[in-house]
Scaffold this motif. Structure first.
Motif, PDB file in Angstrom:
ATOM      1  N   UNK A   9       0.848  -1.197   0.000  1.00 21.01           N
ATOM      2  CA  UNK A   9       0.000   0.000   0.000  1.00 21.01           C
ATOM      3  C   UNK A   9       0.877   1.239   0.000  1.00 21.01           C
ATOM      4  N   UNK A  10       0.609   2.154  -0.915  1.00 20.72           N
ATOM      5  CA  UNK A  10       1.346   3.417  -0.914  1.00 20.72           C
ATOM      6  C   UNK A  10       0.459   4.472  -0.270  1.00 20.72           C
ATOM      7  N   UNK A  11       0.911   5.027   0.841  1.00 19.26           N
ATOM      8  CA  UNK A  11       0.168   6.093   1.509  1.00 19.26           C
ATOM      9  C   UNK A  11       0.462   7.434   0.863  1.00 19.26           C
ATOM     10  N   UNK A  12      -0.403   8.437   1.061  1.00 18.40           N
ATOM     11  CA  UNK A  12      -0.199   9.731   0.400  1.00 18.40           C
ATOM     12  C   UNK A  12       1.110  10.395   0.824  1.00 18.40           C
ATOM     13  N   UNK A  13       1.546  10.114   2.045  1.00 17.39           N
ATOM     14  CA  UNK A  13       2.792  10.713   2.525  1.00 17.39           C
ATOM     15  C   UNK A  13       4.020   9.816   2.333  1.00 17.39           C
ATOM     16  N   UNK A  14       3.807   8.641   1.726  1.00 17.37           N
ATOM     17  CA  UNK A  14       4.945   7.751   1.439  1.00 17.37           C
ATOM     18  C   UNK A  14       5.731   8.273   0.245  1.00 17.37           C
ATOM     19  N   UNK A  15       6.930   7.737   0.088  1.00 13.45           N
ATOM     20  CA  UNK A  15       7.718   8.035  -1.108  1.00 13.45           C
ATOM     21  C   UNK A  15       6.983   7.516  -2.334  1.00 13.45           C
ATOM     22  N   UNK A  16       7.021   8.302  -3.397  1.00 15.08           N
ATOM     23  CA  UNK A  16       6.339   7.886  -4.621  1.00 15.08           C
ATOM     24  C   UNK A  16       7.039   6.663  -5.213  1.00 15.08           C
ATOM     25  N   UNK A  18       7.420   5.836  -8.081  1.00 11.78           N
ATOM     26  CA  UNK A  18       8.149   6.095  -9.328  1.00 11.78           C
ATOM     27  C   UNK A  18       9.625   6.355  -9.053  1.00 11.78           C
ATOM     28  N   UNK A  19       9.960   6.562  -7.788  1.00 11.25           N
ATOM     29  CA  UNK A  19      11.372   6.747  -7.443  1.00 11.25           C
ATOM     30  C   UNK A  19      11.832   8.195  -7.519  1.00 11.25           C
ATOM     31  N   UNK A  20      10.886   9.129  -7.630  1.00 11.94           N
ATOM     32  CA  UNK A  20      11.259  10.543  -7.754  1.00 11.94           C
ATOM     33  C   UNK A  20      11.891  11.084  -6.473  1.00 11.94           C
ATOM     34  N   UNK A  21      11.597  10.421  -5.358  1.00  9.48           N
ATOM     35  CA  UNK A  21      12.068  10.911  -4.068  1.00  9.48           C
ATOM     36  C   UNK A  21      11.064  11.868  -3.428  1.00  9.48           C
ATOM     37  N   UNK A  22      10.005  12.222  -4.181  1.00  6.98           N
ATOM     38  CA  UNK A  22       8.958  13.100  -3.624  1.00  6.98           C
ATOM     39  C   UNK A  22       7.889  12.260  -2.939  1.00  6.98           C
ATOM     40  N   UNK A  23       7.057  12.944  -2.143  1.00  6.36           N
ATOM     41  CA  UNK A  23       5.917  12.245  -1.553  1.00  6.36           C
ATOM     42  C   UNK A  23       4.936  11.844  -2.669  1.00  6.36           C
ATOM     43  N   UNK A  24       4.261  10.743  -2.435  1.00  2.24           N
ATOM     44  CA  UNK A  24       3.294  10.220  -3.413  1.00  2.24           C
ATOM     45  C   UNK A  24       2.255  11.274  -3.768  1.00  2.24           C
ATOM     46  N   UNK A  25       1.743  12.002  -2.732  1.00  4.57           N
ATOM     47  CA  UNK A  25       0.675  12.986  -2.971  1.00  4.57           C
ATOM     48  C   UNK A  25       1.173  14.173  -3.801  1.00  4.57           C
ATOM     49  N   UNK A  44      16.261   1.660  -2.900  1.00  2.00           N
ATOM     50  CA  UNK A  44      17.378   2.375  -2.277  1.00  2.00           C
ATOM     51  C   UNK A  44      16.850   3.408  -1.279  1.00  2.00           C
ATOM     52  N   UNK A  45      15.852   4.199  -1.705  1.00  3.32           N
ATOM     53  CA  UNK A  45      15.323   5.264  -0.834  1.00  3.32           C
ATOM     54  C   UNK A  45      14.583   4.699   0.359  1.00  3.32           C
ATOM     55  N   UNK A  46      13.800   3.675   0.100  1.00  2.83           N
ATOM     56  CA  UNK A  46      12.895   3.190   1.133  1.00  2.83           C
ATOM     57  C   UNK A  46      13.580   2.231   2.104  1.00  2.83           C
ATOM     58  N   UNK A  47      14.455   1.370   1.575  1.00  2.00           N
ATOM     59  CA  UNK A  47      15.038   0.294   2.402  1.00  2.00           C
ATOM     60  C   UNK A  47      16.562   0.308   2.439  1.00  2.00           C
ATOM     61  N   UNK A  48      17.193   1.209   1.687  1.00  2.00           N
ATOM     62  CA  UNK A  48      18.657   1.192   1.526  1.00  2.00           C
ATOM     63  C   UNK A  48      19.150  -0.114   0.916  1.00  2.00           C
ATOM     64  N   UNK A  49      18.307  -0.743   0.116  1.00  6.69           N
ATOM     65  CA  UNK A  49      18.705  -1.970  -0.593  1.00  6.69           C
ATOM     66  C   UNK A  49      19.234  -1.580  -1.967  1.00  6.69           C
ATOM     67  N   UNK A 224      21.518  -4.223   3.960  1.00  6.93           N
ATOM     68  CA  UNK A 224      20.088  -4.446   4.142  1.00  6.93           C
ATOM     69  C   UNK A 224      19.573  -5.327   2.992  1.00  6.93           C
ATOM     70  N   UNK A 225      18.498  -6.078   3.194  1.00  6.44           N
ATOM     71  CA  UNK A 225      17.674  -6.131   4.400  1.00  6.44           C
ATOM     72  C   UNK A 225      18.128  -7.242   5.340  1.00  6.44           C
ATOM     73  N   UNK A 226      17.566  -7.235   6.558  1.00  4.26           N
ATOM     74  CA  UNK A 226      17.619  -8.397   7.429  1.00  4.26           C
ATOM     75  C   UNK A 226      16.687  -9.470   6.873  1.00  4.26           C
ATOM     76  N   UNK A 227      17.117 -10.724   6.967  1.00  4.25           N
ATOM     77  CA  UNK A 227      16.269 -11.844   6.544  1.00  4.25           C
ATOM     78  C   UNK A 227      16.121 -12.805   7.733  1.00  4.25           C
TER      79      UNK A 227
END
Ligand code: MF3
Ligand code: CO
Ligand code: CO
Length: 297
Positions: A9-16, A18-25, A44-49, A224-227
């Motif tokens: 689920x992508x929340x409105x305040x989550x990272x978009x 598309x990888x733009x680095x902006x908020x989804x909204x 990379x942005x979300x998980x540093x993977x 990352x990540x931990x498994x």
């Protein structure tokens, strides 16, 4: 720990996505035609993977071949009376001869080139001058760096003739890695892997070690990540092509509890019962997975 990420689920305040680095909204949420998801940027942005490119995979695969050859060589030398220090020397010299560096040596102060974990030692056993004896079980864990790329794998070997408990824990640990491997496909989650492993281990009356987990690997020893080798179906990060990580369940015959010895490395079962582990380095592909450290077990 990144265990409970809800990547679906992508929340409105989550990272978009598309990888733009902006908020989804502020980006694709209300766009007529959303841009395609850029998984590489998003992970990379979300998980540093860091997802691996084909050229990186080639490098890790080559390191992995050398790791497996080292494990084979060690297995040939394991016998009653051999010391784990002798095994360490064999692995170290083989790595160096093949232009590789053993990753454990001096890693956070680790004093040797491989880990050797005997009987009730769960992991991170330090090679020493004590001789292996009939009925021992040993895990040899090898990580080499070749041309800057890391691959990490370990397996169990019987010394002489195994007793029934030794046979059981080694078989359960092997089946646990296989159960984890069956979950390795894009769209499944990290939690699915742990869930499958835990379910099998506990169905056999064994327990899963919690303190140590599989990990991203390739550009570095531990990424990352931990498994975790326990968990809930559907929990955690969604597996996507280009992810490279280890699965390395540590399974105890008795309780899961452990303590770390005075050397600050050796992890030992609290109840003194046997522990076993198998590890490989895996790539998630478009349609499943590939082991970058393949061996039969
Ligand atoms: N090879 C181990 C792993 O599977 C890590 C060993 S760390 C060391 O992650 F310093 F003990 F080598
Ligand atoms: Co590992
Ligand atoms: Co390892």
């Amino acid at each position: 720990m990144m265990l409970k990420g809800k990547a679906l689920k992508v929340g409105r305040n989550d990272l978009c996505p598309c990888g733009s680095g902006k908020k989804y909204k502020r980006c694709c949420m209300n766009a007529a035609a959303p841009k395609p998801v850029n998984l590489e940027k998003l992970y990379l942005q979300k998980y540093e993977i860091r997802l691996k490119h084909p050229q990186d995979v080639e490098g890790i695969r080559a390191a992995g071949r050398l790791v497996v050859e080292t494990l084979d060589l060690l297995e040939k030398h394991i016998a009653i009376g051999v010391t784990t220090n002798e095994l360490n020397t064999i692995a170290h010299e083989f790595a160096v001869k093949n232009n590789a560096t053993p990753a454990p040596l001096n890693y956070r102060g680790f004093p040797k080139s491989i880990c050797t974990s005997v009987n009730d030692v769960i992991c991170h056993g330090i090679p020493e001058d004590r001789q292996l004896k009939n009925g021992d079980i040993i895990n040899v864990d090898v990580t080499h760096i070749l041309n800057g790329y890391y691959a990490d794998a370990s397996k169990m070997v019987f010394v002489g003739t195994p007793g029934p408990e030794a046979k059981k824990i080694v078989s359960v640990a092997a089946e646990c890695l296989k159960a984890g491997m069956r979950m390795l496909a894009p769209g499944n989650t990290v939690g699915d892997i742990g869930w499958a492993i835990q379910r099998y281990a506990e169905s056999q009356g064994c327990s899963v070690v919690r303190e140590f987990v599989g990990h991203g690997v390739g550009f570095d020893f531990h990424e990352p990540p931990h498994v975790p080798h326990y968990g809930k179906k559907g929990d955690g990060i969604i597996l996507v092509p280009g992810m490279v990580f280890t699965v390395e369940p540590m399974i105890n015959l008795g309780k899961a509890n452990l303590y770390v010895a005075d050397d600050n490395w050796t992890a030992i079962t609290s109840d003194g019962k046997l522990s076993a582990q198998y590890e490989q380095t895996f790539l998630i592909t478009e349609d499943g997975f590939e082991s970058l450290t393949p061996f039969d077990f």
